[in-house]
Design a protein around this motif. Structure first.
Motif, PDB file in Angstrom:
ATOM      1  N   LEU A 188       0.838  -1.188   0.000  1.00  0.00           N
ATOM      2  CA  LEU A 188       0.000   0.000   0.000  1.00  0.00           C
ATOM      3  C   LEU A 188       0.880   1.249   0.000  1.00  0.00           C
ATOM      4  O   LEU A 188       2.081   1.175   0.236  1.00  0.00           O
ATOM      5  N   ARG A 189       0.270   2.377  -0.257  1.00  0.00           N
ATOM      6  CA  ARG A 189       0.986   3.639  -0.256  1.00  0.00           C
ATOM      7  C   ARG A 189       0.144   4.683   0.470  1.00  0.00           C
ATOM      8  O   ARG A 189      -1.080   4.681   0.358  1.00  0.00           O
ATOM      9  N   ALA A 190       0.797   5.573   1.188  1.00  0.00           N
ATOM     10  CA  ALA A 190       0.077   6.685   1.791  1.00  0.00           C
ATOM     11  C   ALA A 190      -0.350   7.657   0.700  1.00  0.00           C
ATOM     12  O   ALA A 190       0.299   7.776  -0.341  1.00  0.00           O
ATOM     13  N   GLY A 191      -1.460   8.328   0.929  1.00  0.00           N
ATOM     14  CA  GLY A 191      -1.929   9.307  -0.038  1.00  0.00           C
ATOM     15  C   GLY A 191      -3.161   8.823  -0.777  1.00  0.00           C
ATOM     16  O   GLY A 191      -3.924   7.979  -0.306  1.00  0.00           O
ATOM     17  N   ILE A 192      -3.371   9.344  -1.968  1.00  0.00           N
ATOM     18  CA  ILE A 192      -4.559   9.018  -2.750  1.00  0.00           C
ATOM     19  C   ILE A 192      -4.406   7.640  -3.381  1.00  0.00           C
ATOM     20  O   ILE A 192      -3.420   7.360  -4.062  1.00  0.00           O
ATOM     21  N   GLN A 193      -5.399   6.782  -3.136  1.00  0.00           N
ATOM     22  CA  GLN A 193      -5.424   5.427  -3.685  1.00  0.00           C
ATOM     23  C   GLN A 193      -6.550   5.316  -4.705  1.00  0.00           C
ATOM     24  O   GLN A 193      -7.590   5.961  -4.566  1.00  0.00           O
ATOM     25  N   SER A 194      -6.371   4.484  -5.709  1.00  0.00           N
ATOM     26  CA  SER A 194      -7.436   4.210  -6.674  1.00  0.00           C
ATOM     27  C   SER A 194      -8.021   2.834  -6.385  1.00  0.00           C
ATOM     28  O   SER A 194      -7.288   1.885  -6.126  1.00  0.00           O
ATOM     29  N   LEU A 195      -9.347   2.754  -6.418  1.00  0.00           N
ATOM     30  CA  LEU A 195     -10.031   1.507  -6.074  1.00  0.00           C
ATOM     31  C   LEU A 195     -11.013   1.125  -7.178  1.00  0.00           C
ATOM     32  O   LEU A 195     -11.727   1.987  -7.716  1.00  0.00           O
ATOM     33  N   GLN A 196     -11.040  -0.156  -7.513  1.00  0.00           N
ATOM     34  CA  GLN A 196     -11.986  -0.703  -8.479  1.00  0.00           C
ATOM     35  C   GLN A 196     -12.587  -1.997  -7.942  1.00  0.00           C
ATOM     36  O   GLN A 196     -11.938  -2.721  -7.178  1.00  0.00           O
ATOM     37  N   VAL A 197     -13.813  -2.268  -8.349  1.00  0.00           N
ATOM     38  CA  VAL A 197     -14.436  -3.564  -8.116  1.00  0.00           C
ATOM     39  C   VAL A 197     -14.371  -4.341  -9.427  1.00  0.00           C
ATOM     40  O   VAL A 197     -14.738  -3.824 -10.483  1.00  0.00           O
ATOM     41  N   VAL A 198     -13.873  -5.567  -9.342  1.00  0.00           N
ATOM     42  CA  VAL A 198     -13.661  -6.384 -10.539  1.00  0.00           C
ATOM     43  C   VAL A 198     -14.280  -7.757 -10.310  1.00  0.00           C
ATOM     44  O   VAL A 198     -14.168  -8.318  -9.217  1.00  0.00           O
ATOM     45  N   TYR A 199     -14.959  -8.297 -11.349  1.00  0.00           N
ATOM     46  CA  TYR A 199     -15.385  -9.691 -11.263  1.00  0.00           C
ATOM     47  C   TYR A 199     -15.415 -10.306 -12.652  1.00  0.00           C
ATOM     48  O   TYR A 199     -15.469  -9.635 -13.671  1.00  0.00           O
ATOM     49  N   ARG A 200     -15.351 -11.644 -12.660  1.00  0.00           N
ATOM     50  CA  ARG A 200     -15.332 -12.395 -13.906  1.00  0.00           C
ATOM     51  C   ARG A 200     -16.735 -12.934 -14.176  1.00  0.00           C
ATOM     52  O   ARG A 200     -17.353 -13.558 -13.322  1.00  0.00           O
TER      53      ARG A 200
END
Length: 423
Positions: free
Chosen positions: A275-287
């Motif tokens: 992980l990194r401090a600061g702004i994180q990008s998040l996505q939900v993924v499924y097959r």
């Protein structure tokens, strides 16, 4: 952007700001938000009344918002926005023999001079007020434009015209202020349909059932900070697909709990070194299930939503001290964070003296780094000796201060750490 509660949230915040100061200047004074014709009947004997009398459109901000809307991607790019200003008549009343209206007016002007900008913290404090639970869903703090207050220099003729709309209402000593700007966003989406790449008969659209994220917040509440010990609450639509997992940067993890409109993810289960401090990008993924030809269908991904992950200070040490107590101390503060920091990330250290008597504050930037690290050296200069609360900022993500939770302690409810003693 902000929702339909933006205007009411500005008024409530303005009321709380003025109330916090006038009660110390004039004993028993209260702030109300009634029509001016109610002054003297439905108000206390001494106080300030705030009345929103005009809400003009702000075409400069509105046109700018439309341009930004067309240049943005994602769901927010197809929502209409309206920019409005808010004109307030602030009236002061009380015992004229003791000059209470004039004393209150001076207090109001001084307060709004100090609070020209409504900070996000002030909005958060307003929304956390138990008496204002009807504003709990307001998202005014999330709009990119800050709310600013400025006095309106109305002439006597203009002022009399405003008061003339209140039939048979005696005039009170008043001043007009303008709050700008509230960006109210609509809920309807989809101004234009997507282009058709190829006409097919049968089957489903590639966007049918695609997961959509509307917000990522702490499980404790919208205004709580997100740290590595937090549980994320991911809200949206179509989130409960086959083989669902959550992508944060390069990490892919299964949700702790899941439903069609909400996912939970305990960040404590993730490796902090990735992980990194600061702004994180998040996505939900499924097959998805297999396609008609029997081959595995491609992964379905949601929109990307950012959230801010705050670092935690694990260790502090000061060294290489020079200088004198009178002229200030120079040296280097070594800070260890629980999250790695990239070389290109801006790292700063803030010091706030642990004192209520004119505390000193300082802000210093870390030295350049050429590798990912959890430990940084930050040079300090001209710091007077004292006991300081320490916060680490990584690309604007600020570490949280520790609060004394012991009800038996003399410092219960105070910020007590992390602290650095400068001798």
């Amino acid at each position: 952007m902000s929702n339909h509660l933006a205007i009411a949230t500005v008024t409530a915040t303005l009321q709380r700001i003025i109330q916090s100061t006038i009660q110390a200047d004039v004993s028993g004074a209260r702030v109300t938000t009634l029509r001016p014709d109610s002054i003297g009947t439905a108000t206390p004997t001494t106080g300030v009344n705030i009345f929103l009398y005009h809400v003009p459109m702000n075409y400069m901000w509105g046109n700018s918002a439309e341009i930004q809307r067309r240049n943005r991607r994602g769901e927010g790019a197809v929502r209409s926005r309206t920019a409005v200003d808010m004109h307030y008549m602030i009236s002061c009343y009380g015992n004229d023999a003791e000059l209470e209206p004039q004393r209150l007016l001076g207090s109001v002007i001084r307060t709004l001079t100090d609070y020209k900008i409504i900070s996000r913290d002030l909005i958060h404090d307003t929304l956390e007020d138990a008496n204002l639970d009807y504003l709990s869903n307001s998202d005014l703090s999330e709009q990119f434009a800050e709310i600013a207050f400025a006095p309106l220099n109305l002439t006597l003729d203009e002022l009399s015209k405003v008061w003339s709309v209140f039939f048979q209402t005696p005039y009170c000593l008043s001043v007009a202020y303008k709050a700008t700007v509230a960006m109210i966003e609509g809920e309807a989406t989809g101004e234009a349909p997507l282009p058709v790449s190829d006409r097919q008969y049968g089957g489903t659209s590639p966007l049918a059932g695609q997961p959509q994220i509307t917000e990522v917040i702490s499980d404790r509440g919208r205004f709580y900070p997100i740290e590595t010990s937090s549980t994320l609450r991911i809200r949206g639509q179509h989130l409960n697909g086959p083989d669902t997992f959550i992508r944060i940067g390069a990490i892919e993890a299964a949700p702790t709990e899941q439903s069609a409109d909400q996912l939970l993810l305990n960040l404590a289960t993730l490796p902090t070194d990735q992980l990194r401090a600061g702004i994180q990008s998040l996505q939900v993924v499924y097959r998805q299930a297999k396609a008609d030809n029997g081959k595995p269908a491609p992964r379905v991904e949601s929109n990307t939503t950012p959230f801010v992950l705050r670092p935690t200070v694990q260790h502090l040490e000061v060294g290489q001290l020079t200088g004198t107590a009178r002229r200030g101390r120079n040296g280097t503060v070594t800070v260890e964070s629980n999250l790695p920091m990239l070389p290109e990330q801006r790292v700063t250290l803030s010091l706030h003296e642990w004192s209520t008597n004119d505390p000193a504050t300082y802000l210093f930037e870390a030295s350049a780094r050429d590798a990912i690290a959890t430990v940084v050296d930050i040079p300090i200069k001209n710091v007077k000796p004292g006991d300081y609360l320490v916060r680490l900022h990584v690309d604007g993500a600020e570490s949280c201060l520790e609060v004394d939770q012991d009800p038996e302690s003399d410092t219960y409810g105070w910020y007590v750490g992390p602290r650095l003693l400068m001798v």
